[in-house]
Design a protein around this motif. Structure first.
Motif, PDB file in Angstrom:
ATOM      1  N   HIS A  33      11.812  17.826  40.581  1.00 18.26           N
ATOM      2  CA  HIS A  33      10.545  17.212  40.987  1.00 18.26           C
ATOM      3  C   HIS A  33       9.668  18.256  41.663  1.00 18.26           C
ATOM      4  O   HIS A  33      10.123  18.902  42.609  1.00 18.26           O
ATOM      5  N   ASP A  34       8.428  18.379  41.195  1.00 19.45           N
ATOM      6  CA  ASP A  34       7.567  19.371  41.855  1.00 19.45           C
ATOM      7  C   ASP A  34       7.042  18.853  43.196  1.00 19.45           C
ATOM      8  O   ASP A  34       6.353  19.562  43.919  1.00 19.45           O
ATOM      9  N   SER A  35       7.399  17.624  43.539  1.00 18.18           N
ATOM     10  CA  SER A  35       6.998  17.095  44.854  1.00 18.18           C
ATOM     11  C   SER A  35       7.957  17.509  45.970  1.00 18.18           C
ATOM     12  O   SER A  35       7.719  17.186  47.138  1.00 18.18           O
ATOM     13  N   ILE A  36       9.030  18.238  45.635  1.00 18.15           N
ATOM     14  CA  ILE A  36      10.015  18.595  46.676  1.00 18.15           C
ATOM     15  C   ILE A  36       9.372  19.379  47.837  1.00 18.15           C
ATOM     16  O   ILE A  36       9.534  18.999  48.998  1.00 18.15           O
ATOM     17  N   PRO A  37       8.624  20.469  47.550  1.00 15.94           N
ATOM     18  CA  PRO A  37       8.006  21.181  48.694  1.00 15.94           C
ATOM     19  C   PRO A  37       7.034  20.307  49.495  1.00 15.94           C
ATOM     20  O   PRO A  37       6.986  20.402  50.734  1.00 15.94           O
ATOM     21  N   THR A  38       6.295  19.452  48.778  1.00 14.58           N
ATOM     22  CA  THR A  38       5.356  18.551  49.459  1.00 14.58           C
ATOM     23  C   THR A  38       6.112  17.615  50.392  1.00 14.58           C
ATOM     24  O   THR A  38       5.700  17.354  51.529  1.00 14.58           O
ATOM     25  N   ALA A  39       7.242  17.113  49.899  1.00 20.77           N
ATOM     26  CA  ALA A  39       8.051  16.180  50.676  1.00 20.77           C
ATOM     27  C   ALA A  39       8.600  16.864  51.928  1.00 20.77           C
ATOM     28  O   ALA A  39       8.540  16.309  53.035  1.00 20.77           O
ATOM     29  N   LEU A 263       6.053  11.288  43.538  1.00 20.77           N
ATOM     30  CA  LEU A 263       4.808  12.064  43.434  1.00 20.77           C
ATOM     31  C   LEU A 263       4.432  12.783  44.727  1.00 20.77           C
ATOM     32  O   LEU A 263       4.750  12.323  45.823  1.00 20.77           O
ATOM     33  N   ASN A 264       3.658  13.873  44.584  1.00 23.69           N
ATOM     34  CA  ASN A 264       3.045  14.495  45.757  1.00 23.69           C
ATOM     35  C   ASN A 264       2.264  13.475  46.564  1.00 23.69           C
ATOM     36  O   ASN A 264       2.350  13.442  47.784  1.00 23.69           O
ATOM     37  N   GLU A 265       1.486  12.662  45.848  1.00 20.22           N
ATOM     38  CA  GLU A 265       0.588  11.733  46.563  1.00 20.22           C
ATOM     39  C   GLU A 265       1.384  10.708  47.367  1.00 20.22           C
ATOM     40  O   GLU A 265       0.901  10.201  48.376  1.00 20.22           O
TER      41      GLU A 265
HETATM   42  C1  LIG Z   1       2.714  19.031  43.905  1.00 15.08           C
HETATM   43  O1  LIG Z   1       2.664  19.936  44.966  1.00 15.08           O
HETATM   44  C2  LIG Z   1       3.246  21.208  44.693  1.00 15.08           C
HETATM   45  C3  LIG Z   1       3.148  22.072  45.928  1.00 15.08           C
HETATM   46  O2  LIG Z   1       3.573  21.402  47.047  1.00 15.08           O
HETATM   47  C4  LIG Z   1       2.524  21.886  43.532  1.00 15.08           C
HETATM   48  O3  LIG Z   1       3.185  23.086  43.206  1.00 15.08           O
HETATM   49  C5  LIG Z   1       2.534  20.944  42.348  1.00 15.08           C
HETATM   50  O4  LIG Z   1       1.781  21.514  41.296  1.00 15.08           O
HETATM   51  C6  LIG Z   1       1.956  19.605  42.715  1.00 15.08           C
HETATM   52  N1  LIG Z   1       2.084  18.709  41.568  1.00 15.08           N
HETATM   53  C7  LIG Z   1       1.056  18.073  41.037  1.00 15.08           C
HETATM   54  C8  LIG Z   1       1.328  17.220  39.846  1.00 15.08           C
HETATM   55  O5  LIG Z   1      -0.063  18.144  41.513  1.00 15.08           O
END
Ligand SMILES: *[C@@H]1O[C@H](CO)[C@@H](O)[C@H](O)[C@H]1NC(C)=O
Ligand SMILES: *[C@@H]1O[C@H](CO)[C@@H](O)[C@H](O)[C@H]1NC(C)=O
Ligand SMILES: *[C@@H]1O[C@H](CO)[C@@H](O)[C@H](O)[C@H]1NC(C)=O
Ligand SMILES: *[C@@H]1O[C@H](CO)[C@@H](O)[C@H](O)[C@H]1NC(C)=O
Ligand SMILES: *[C@@H]1O[C@H](CO)[C@@H](O)[C@H](O)[C@H]1NC(C)=O
Length: 357
Positions: A33-39, A263-265
């Motif tokens: 999941h690319d939301s891992i760093p955001t989380a 999701l990031n959001e």
């Molecule tokens: C979600 O956030 C990460 C960085 O925290 C970023 O690399 C990624 O592209 C973002 N994903 C979307 C779908 O915006």
């Protein structure tokens, strides 16, 4: 002047007082999941609101007795696949046996799929999910810090998970479930009804024939299995007062799981953050780790904290909602065959109609 100095001293003490420590583990061996760093960032920023300290890692060698013993909870964040080797699993089991708490977020249910103690501590493994979309979540079950601030019906966007088994079978209390009529891509419900009714018919037949009790029980179990296969477990979040992953003789901490967080959001949504932070704060208050228990075996031991949130309203593991799982075993051997056959025909016809819609 003295008073002033004392106040400064108190402020310093409180600033440096140790908080419960949580290890966030976000290793992935499957989908990432690319939301891992955001989380992780969102949790770090919010950490002082629930008075905890988060460390995060993806290094499985940190799953050793000595390191895990420093933590009041281990949080699996969107992990996927075989993220622990045998040594790591052994240490993790030991940690749970020593009163350690567990928190699982999102695909934490899609990891260590063949590890029984992990599945029990988690509650249930992920089976499949419907497409990412908006749906409405119902707050169910007893009042809980992770749901107290949620609207009774909460519309949000996420993946809607279905699970391979029913966490209630392990004593978990379900606190969020998704209203399956508010999203598409749910299961082959009509087909399921056919299978179930056929199964009921067979159970009744065998039950009344009555001779072989063992066969009867087997059929009941098989029936439960069909229920699972048909994906009727629309659960979103649950907790266990005493995590079921502990081996006998161990001290069980708490376990909390939420399937949200794709999701990031999501991690920027205050409502979701209130949910997940409420769950984390609750898990720590098992009082089985050093942050809240001086005789505990694991946890951050320099803590001078007292539990913050009142736990009133949470009682036992009783769960009175039960609206999503039909009860297959009632009247199993008492309904006469003829009614059962009739029911099968009617329900099957209905099911075919539904399925073809
Ligand atoms: C979600 O956030 C990460 C960085 O925290 C970023 O690399 C990624 O592209 C973002 N994903 C979307 C779908 O915006
Ligand atoms: C889990 O067990 C199943 C069935 O025995 C097997 O097919 C699968 O490869 C196993 N998965 C892992 C990750 O060990
Ligand atoms: C933990 O301790 C707090 C404060 O003493 C108490 O309110 C709470 O009920 C305890 N929790 C458990 C599970 O015993
Ligand atoms: C404190 O920890 C010890 C050791 O794990 C455990 O036996 C005891 O039950 C804990 N106390 C509470 C209130 O949970
Ligand atoms: C019906 O099923 C339940 C649950 O499996 C079982 O406890 C009960 O004994 C069954 N009833 C009869 C009459 O076999």
């Amino acid at each position: 002047m003295l008073t002033f100095a004392f106040t400064v001293f108190l402020l310093l003490v409180s600033a440096f007082a140790q908080s419960p420590r949580i290890l966030i583990y976000s290793a992935t061996r499957g989908f990432r999941h690319d939301s891992i760093p955001t989380a992780i960032e969102a949790l770090q920023i919010a950490s002082n609101t629930i008075n905890v300290r988060f460390d995060n890692t993806e290094d499985q060698t940190l799953f050793n007795d000595q390191n895990l013993a420093r933590y009041d909870a281990i949080l699996f964040l969107s992990t996927t696949g075989e993220v622990l080797d045998d040594a790591g699993k052994t240490s993790f089991q030991k940690y749970l046996n020593s009163g350690g708490n567990f928190i699982g977020v999102h695909s934490a249910s899609d990891t260590l799929v063949n590890t029984t103690f992990y599945e029990r501590e988690l509650g249930a493994h992920f089976d499949y999910h419907a497409d990412l979309q908006e749906a409405t979540i119902d707050v169910v079950g007893p009042s809980h810090p992770s749901t107290n601030k949620l609207p009774r019906r909460w519309q949000t966007r996420d993946e809607w998970y279905n699970f391979k088994s029913n966490p209630r079978d392990l004593g978990a209390v379900v606190i969020l479930s998704v209203d399956e009529s508010t999203y598409s891509g749910r299961s082959l419900f009509g087909l399921c009804v056919i299978i179930w009714t056929l199964e009921i018919f067979r159970i009744q037949t065998l039950g009344l024939a009555g001779s072989i009790k063992a066969t009867h029980t087997q059929r009941v179990n098989k029936y439960r299995m069909y229920l699972t296969r048909c994906h009727v477990l629309y659960f979103v979040a649950w907790y266990q007062d005493r995590g079921a992953g502990t081996s006998s003789g161990g001290v069980s901490g708490r376990s909390f799981y939420t399937s949200l967080g794709h999701l990031n959001e999501t991690w920027r949504d205050e409502t979701f953050m209130g949910h997940v932070l409420g769950g984390i704060g609750w898990a720590l208050q098992a009082n089985t780790t050093k942050a809240f228990n001086s005789s505990a075996l694991v946890g951050s031991d320099e803590s001078s904290l007292t539990p913050t949130e009142s736990q009133s309203g949470i009682s036992g593991t009783s769960d009175t909602t039960g609206t999503h799982t039909p009860s297959p075993t009632s009247n199993n051997a008492t309904v006469p065959i003829v009614y059962s056959a009739l029911l099968t025909v009617i329900l099957s016809t209905l099911a075919v109609a539904l399925h073809l819609l």
